[in-house]
Design a protein around this motif. Structure first.
Motif, PDB file in Angstrom:
ATOM      1  N   GLY A   1      -5.354  -3.729  -8.295  1.00 52.83           N
ATOM      2  CA  GLY A   1      -3.957  -3.832  -8.705  1.00 52.83           C
ATOM      3  C   GLY A   1      -3.401  -2.520  -9.216  1.00 52.83           C
ATOM      4  O   GLY A   1      -2.275  -2.126  -8.870  1.00 52.83           O
ATOM      5  N   PHE A   2      -4.185  -1.820 -10.034  1.00 52.56           N
ATOM      6  CA  PHE A   2      -3.731  -0.518 -10.549  1.00 52.56           C
ATOM      7  C   PHE A   2      -3.493   0.453  -9.387  1.00 52.56           C
ATOM      8  O   PHE A   2      -2.532   1.238  -9.393  1.00 52.56           O
ATOM      9  CB  PHE A   2      -4.766   0.069 -11.511  1.00 52.56           C
ATOM     10  CG  PHE A   2      -5.006  -0.754 -12.748  1.00 52.56           C
ATOM     11  CD1 PHE A   2      -4.028  -1.614 -13.240  1.00 52.56           C
ATOM     12  CD2 PHE A   2      -6.218  -0.677 -13.427  1.00 52.56           C
ATOM     13  CE1 PHE A   2      -4.254  -2.380 -14.374  1.00 52.56           C
ATOM     14  CE2 PHE A   2      -6.451  -1.434 -14.558  1.00 52.56           C
ATOM     15  CZ  PHE A   2      -5.472  -2.288 -15.041  1.00 52.56           C
ATOM     16  N   GLU A   3      -4.380   0.393  -8.383  1.00 54.65           N
ATOM     17  CA  GLU A   3      -4.243   1.263  -7.216  1.00 54.65           C
ATOM     18  C   GLU A   3      -2.960   0.941  -6.446  1.00 54.65           C
ATOM     19  O   GLU A   3      -2.214   1.842  -6.044  1.00 54.65           O
ATOM     20  CB  GLU A   3      -5.467   1.088  -6.313  1.00 54.65           C
ATOM     21  CG  GLU A   3      -5.512   2.031  -5.128  1.00 54.65           C
ATOM     22  CD  GLU A   3      -5.917   3.436  -5.496  1.00 54.65           C
ATOM     23  OE1 GLU A   3      -5.742   4.335  -4.651  1.00 54.65           O
ATOM     24  OE2 GLU A   3      -6.394   3.649  -6.631  1.00 54.65           O
ATOM     25  N   MET A   4      -2.690  -0.357  -6.245  1.00 61.78           N
ATOM     26  CA  MET A   4      -1.508  -0.768  -5.484  1.00 61.78           C
ATOM     27  C   MET A   4      -0.213  -0.438  -6.223  1.00 61.78           C
ATOM     28  O   MET A   4       0.774   0.003  -5.612  1.00 61.78           O
ATOM     29  CB  MET A   4      -1.567  -2.275  -5.204  1.00 61.78           C
ATOM     30  CG  MET A   4      -2.678  -2.709  -4.261  1.00 61.78           C
ATOM     31  SD  MET A   4      -2.569  -1.968  -2.589  1.00 61.78           S
ATOM     32  CE  MET A   4      -3.781  -0.630  -2.740  1.00 61.78           C
TER      33      MET A   4
ATOM     34  N   GLN B   1       0.474   3.213  -5.918  1.00 65.27           N
ATOM     35  CA  GLN B   1       0.974   3.582  -4.599  1.00 65.27           C
ATOM     36  C   GLN B   1       2.341   2.958  -4.306  1.00 65.27           C
ATOM     37  O   GLN B   1       2.882   3.144  -3.221  1.00 65.27           O
ATOM     38  CB  GLN B   1      -0.022   3.138  -3.532  1.00 65.27           C
ATOM     39  CG  GLN B   1      -1.359   3.842  -3.591  1.00 65.27           C
ATOM     40  CD  GLN B   1      -2.318   3.337  -2.523  1.00 65.27           C
ATOM     41  OE1 GLN B   1      -1.915   2.673  -1.566  1.00 65.27           O
ATOM     42  NE2 GLN B   1      -3.600   3.660  -2.675  1.00 65.27           N
ATOM     43  N   ASN B   2       2.854   2.186  -5.273  1.00 63.15           N
ATOM     44  CA  ASN B   2       4.148   1.510  -5.136  1.00 63.15           C
ATOM     45  C   ASN B   2       4.145   0.505  -3.975  1.00 63.15           C
ATOM     46  O   ASN B   2       5.186   0.247  -3.362  1.00 63.15           O
ATOM     47  CB  ASN B   2       5.271   2.537  -4.939  1.00 63.15           C
ATOM     48  CG  ASN B   2       6.621   1.989  -5.377  1.00 63.15           C
ATOM     49  OD1 ASN B   2       6.691   1.151  -6.285  1.00 63.15           O
ATOM     50  ND2 ASN B   2       7.684   2.431  -4.726  1.00 63.15           N
ATOM     51  N   ARG B   3       2.984  -0.105  -3.703  1.00 59.98           N
ATOM     52  CA  ARG B   3       2.897  -1.084  -2.623  1.00 59.98           C
ATOM     53  C   ARG B   3       3.179  -2.500  -3.120  1.00 59.98           C
ATOM     54  O   ARG B   3       3.623  -3.355  -2.355  1.00 59.98           O
ATOM     55  CB  ARG B   3       1.505  -1.032  -1.982  1.00 59.98           C
ATOM     56  CG  ARG B   3       1.209   0.295  -1.306  1.00 59.98           C
ATOM     57  CD  ARG B   3      -0.112   0.277  -0.588  1.00 59.98           C
ATOM     58  NE  ARG B   3      -0.145  -0.660   0.528  1.00 59.98           N
ATOM     59  CZ  ARG B   3      -1.191  -0.834   1.330  1.00 59.98           C
ATOM     60  NH1 ARG B   3      -2.295  -0.117   1.121  1.00 59.98           N
ATOM     61  NH2 ARG B   3      -1.150  -1.706   2.310  1.00 59.98           N
ATOM     62  N   PHE B   4       2.883  -2.774  -4.392  1.00 61.59           N
ATOM     63  CA  PHE B   4       3.177  -4.073  -4.987  1.00 61.59           C
ATOM     64  C   PHE B   4       3.786  -3.865  -6.366  1.00 61.59           C
ATOM     65  O   PHE B   4       3.469  -2.890  -7.055  1.00 61.59           O
ATOM     66  CB  PHE B   4       1.904  -4.925  -5.130  1.00 61.59           C
ATOM     67  CG  PHE B   4       1.343  -5.431  -3.837  1.00 61.59           C
ATOM     68  CD1 PHE B   4       2.060  -6.321  -3.045  1.00 61.59           C
ATOM     69  CD2 PHE B   4       0.088  -5.032  -3.412  1.00 61.59           C
ATOM     70  CE1 PHE B   4       1.538  -6.790  -1.856  1.00 61.59           C
ATOM     71  CE2 PHE B   4      -0.446  -5.489  -2.224  1.00 61.59           C
ATOM     72  CZ  PHE B   4       0.286  -6.379  -1.440  1.00 61.59           C
ATOM     73  N   THR B   5       4.648  -4.793  -6.757  1.00 66.30           N
ATOM     74  CA  THR B   5       5.201  -4.756  -8.111  1.00 66.30           C
ATOM     75  C   THR B   5       4.195  -5.341  -9.095  1.00 66.30           C
ATOM     76  O   THR B   5       3.252  -6.033  -8.712  1.00 66.30           O
ATOM     77  CB  THR B   5       6.497  -5.577  -8.182  1.00 66.30           C
ATOM     78  OG1 THR B   5       6.190  -6.970  -7.932  1.00 66.30           O
ATOM     79  CG2 THR B   5       7.522  -5.088  -7.162  1.00 66.30           C
ATOM     80  N   THR B   6       4.425  -5.072 -10.370  1.00 66.33           N
ATOM     81  CA  THR B   6       3.555  -5.668 -11.397  1.00 66.33           C
ATOM     82  C   THR B   6       3.669  -7.186 -11.372  1.00 66.33           C
ATOM     83  O   THR B   6       2.681  -7.890 -11.623  1.00 66.33           O
ATOM     84  CB  THR B   6       3.922  -5.142 -12.790  1.00 66.33           C
ATOM     85  OG1 THR B   6       5.317  -5.372 -13.033  1.00 66.33           O
ATOM     86  CG2 THR B   6       3.635  -3.648 -12.898  1.00 66.33           C
ATOM     87  N   ALA B   7       4.876  -7.715 -11.078  1.00 64.66           N
ATOM     88  CA  ALA B   7       5.055  -9.170 -11.010  1.00 64.66           C
ATOM     89  C   ALA B   7       4.193  -9.778  -9.912  1.00 64.66           C
ATOM     90  O   ALA B   7       3.608 -10.855 -10.065  1.00 64.66           O
ATOM     91  CB  ALA B   7       6.526  -9.505 -10.777  1.00 64.66           C
ATOM     92  N   LYS B   8       4.096  -9.080  -8.792  1.00 64.22           N
ATOM     93  CA  LYS B   8       3.285  -9.556  -7.669  1.00 64.22           C
ATOM     94  C   LYS B   8       1.803  -9.546  -8.047  1.00 64.22           C
ATOM     95  O   LYS B   8       1.075 -10.508  -7.785  1.00 64.22           O
ATOM     96  CB  LYS B   8       3.525  -8.646  -6.459  1.00 64.22           C
ATOM     97  CG  LYS B   8       3.003  -9.207  -5.144  1.00 64.22           C
ATOM     98  CD  LYS B   8       3.970 -10.196  -4.545  1.00 64.22           C
ATOM     99  CE  LYS B   8       3.589 -10.543  -3.116  1.00 64.22           C
ATOM    100  NZ  LYS B   8       4.470 -11.581  -2.546  1.00 64.22           N
ATOM    101  N   ILE B   9       1.369  -8.472  -8.677  1.00 64.09           N
ATOM    102  CA  ILE B   9      -0.036  -8.351  -9.058  1.00 64.09           C
ATOM    103  C   ILE B   9      -0.409  -9.375 -10.129  1.00 64.09           C
ATOM    104  O   ILE B   9      -1.528  -9.901 -10.145  1.00 64.09           O
ATOM    105  CB  ILE B   9      -0.338  -6.921  -9.560  1.00 64.09           C
ATOM    106  CG1 ILE B   9      -0.228  -5.920  -8.400  1.00 64.09           C
ATOM    107  CG2 ILE B   9      -1.708  -6.837 -10.218  1.00 64.09           C
ATOM    108  CD1 ILE B   9      -1.285  -6.102  -7.321  1.00 64.09           C
ATOM    109  N   ASP B  10       0.536  -9.677 -11.029  1.00 61.01           N
ATOM    110  CA  ASP B  10       0.241 -10.559 -12.157  1.00 61.01           C
ATOM    111  C   ASP B  10       0.275 -12.040 -11.803  1.00 61.01           C
ATOM    112  O   ASP B  10       0.036 -12.887 -12.676  1.00 61.01           O
ATOM    113  CB  ASP B  10       1.219 -10.298 -13.308  1.00 61.01           C
ATOM    114  CG  ASP B  10       0.891  -9.011 -14.059  1.00 61.01           C
ATOM    115  OD1 ASP B  10      -0.251  -8.539 -13.913  1.00 61.01           O
ATOM    116  OD2 ASP B  10       1.760  -8.496 -14.770  1.00 61.01           O
ATOM    117  N   GLN B  11       0.551 -12.389 -10.552  1.00 60.45           N
ATOM    118  CA  GLN B  11       0.502 -13.790 -10.156  1.00 60.45           C
ATOM    119  C   GLN B  11      -0.899 -14.348 -10.375  1.00 60.45           C
ATOM    120  O   GLN B  11      -1.899 -13.678 -10.093  1.00 60.45           O
ATOM    121  CB  GLN B  11       0.844 -13.943  -8.665  1.00 60.45           C
ATOM    122  CG  GLN B  11       2.276 -13.637  -8.302  1.00 60.45           C
ATOM    123  CD  GLN B  11       2.503 -13.810  -6.817  1.00 60.45           C
ATOM    124  OE1 GLN B  11       3.170 -14.744  -6.391  1.00 60.45           O
ATOM    125  NE2 GLN B  11       1.925 -12.924  -6.026  1.00 60.45           N
TER     126      GLN B  11
END
Length: 300
Positions: A236-239, A242-252
């Motif tokens: 998640g930190f990597e994504m 790289q601006n590939r996912f938002t924090t909201a997306k990762i925190d699902q």
């Protein structure tokens, strides 16, 4: 009353189906204890909490060595209450009948085994409630090898204790007085440490500012769940970087199949994720299909 009763310990821990120690406590395999050393408090806490074990953590204790070192081992529990002469006579008579000598706190320390952590409810007694000092900490280290205790009460001889290598102790307060005027009410029975409940054989995890008591029958699932959380954070930190996912997306709580596929690729290709390559993600994929069906179809 019986102290450190094998039959009672087994009756208290019926969900444990594996090997037991001579006193009846669950014997969680050593490789799980080693795996816990590489995990954080929050990573370990989550799988327990979601299963309804909400009274396993206490965060108001001080650490003998507040330097980030962890305390991990199998709990030996003991509970105490204030002095009452008639009760004191009964308990000491039972102790003598079982071959115990010395003071109540010596009963506990003298019977510790390698890998044990003494978990002691001194009912928050600090003045004349100093369960450990220099001598007993030396004995604790010799008995347990890894060294450790969690004390809802006091300690003394702190400078001496800190010079004993490899020992970590969590406690409530410091006082120069020796321990006095207390009675054992339970030995390897359910024990309360502040807001937490500990059973004999629980795995003690001290670190990150507090102490967590892990039910032994959950340790394998906790290690796997915490390892998954760890590698998901790494990915998640990597994504996010790289601006590939938002924090909201990762925190699902439940990731889509597309995200899981990217995670699998990351685990296989990134050397930092090599320790996580043996984890089974079938449950996560099943939940992804149930929760994100449209995303799963679009990824095919």
């Amino acid at each position: 009353m019986k102290l450190n009763s094998r039959e009672e310990i087994i009756a208290l821990t019926p969900l444990w189906k594996g090997e037991r120690l001579p006193d009846g406590r669950p014997k969680v395999a050593e490789h799980y204890l080693q795996a816990l050393a590489h995990l954080t408090l929050e990573e370990i806490w989550k799988p327990i909490f979601v299963l309804g074990f909400e009274s396993q953590f206490e965060g108001t204790l001080a650490a003998l060595h507040p330097d980030g070192r962890k305390l991990i081992g199998r709990a030996v529990t003991a509970s105490f209450c204030p002095m009452r002469p008639d009760l004191d006579l009964v308990v000491k008579e039972e102790g003598r009948a079982e071959g115990r000598t010395g003071t109540y706190n010596q009963w506990v320390i003298d019977n510790l085994m390698e890998g044990d952590v003494a978990v002691i409810d001194m009912y928050d007694k600090i003045y004349k409630g100093t369960f450990l000092g220099g001598n007993l900490t030396t004995a604790l280290k010799q008995k347990t090898k890894t060294g450790g205790a969690v004390i809802w009460g006091g300690i003394r001889d702190v400078e001496q204790m800190q010079r004993i290598s490899g020992v970590q102790v969590y406690y409530r307060g410091i006082d120069p007085t020796p321990i006095r005027d207390f009675i054992m009410t339970g030995y390897n029975t359910p024990t309360r440490i502040g807001n937490a409940v500990c059973l004999p054989g629980d795995i003690v995890f001290g670190g990150g500012g507090g102490v967590l008591f892990i039910p032994p029958h959950l340790v394998a699932d906790v290690v796997e769940g915490a390892s998954k959380t760890q590698v998901k954070d790494l990915f998640g930190f990597e994504m996010i970087g790289q601006n590939r996912f938002t924090t909201a997306k990762i925190d699902q709580n439940i990731w889509s199949e597309e995200m899981l596929d990217l995670l699998m690729a990351f685990i296989e290709q990134d050397q930092r994720a090599a320790p996580y390559r043996g984890l089974n993600w079938s449950q996560e994929y099943r939940l992804a299909r149930e929760t994100h069906p449209a995303e799963g179809q679009s990824a095919l």
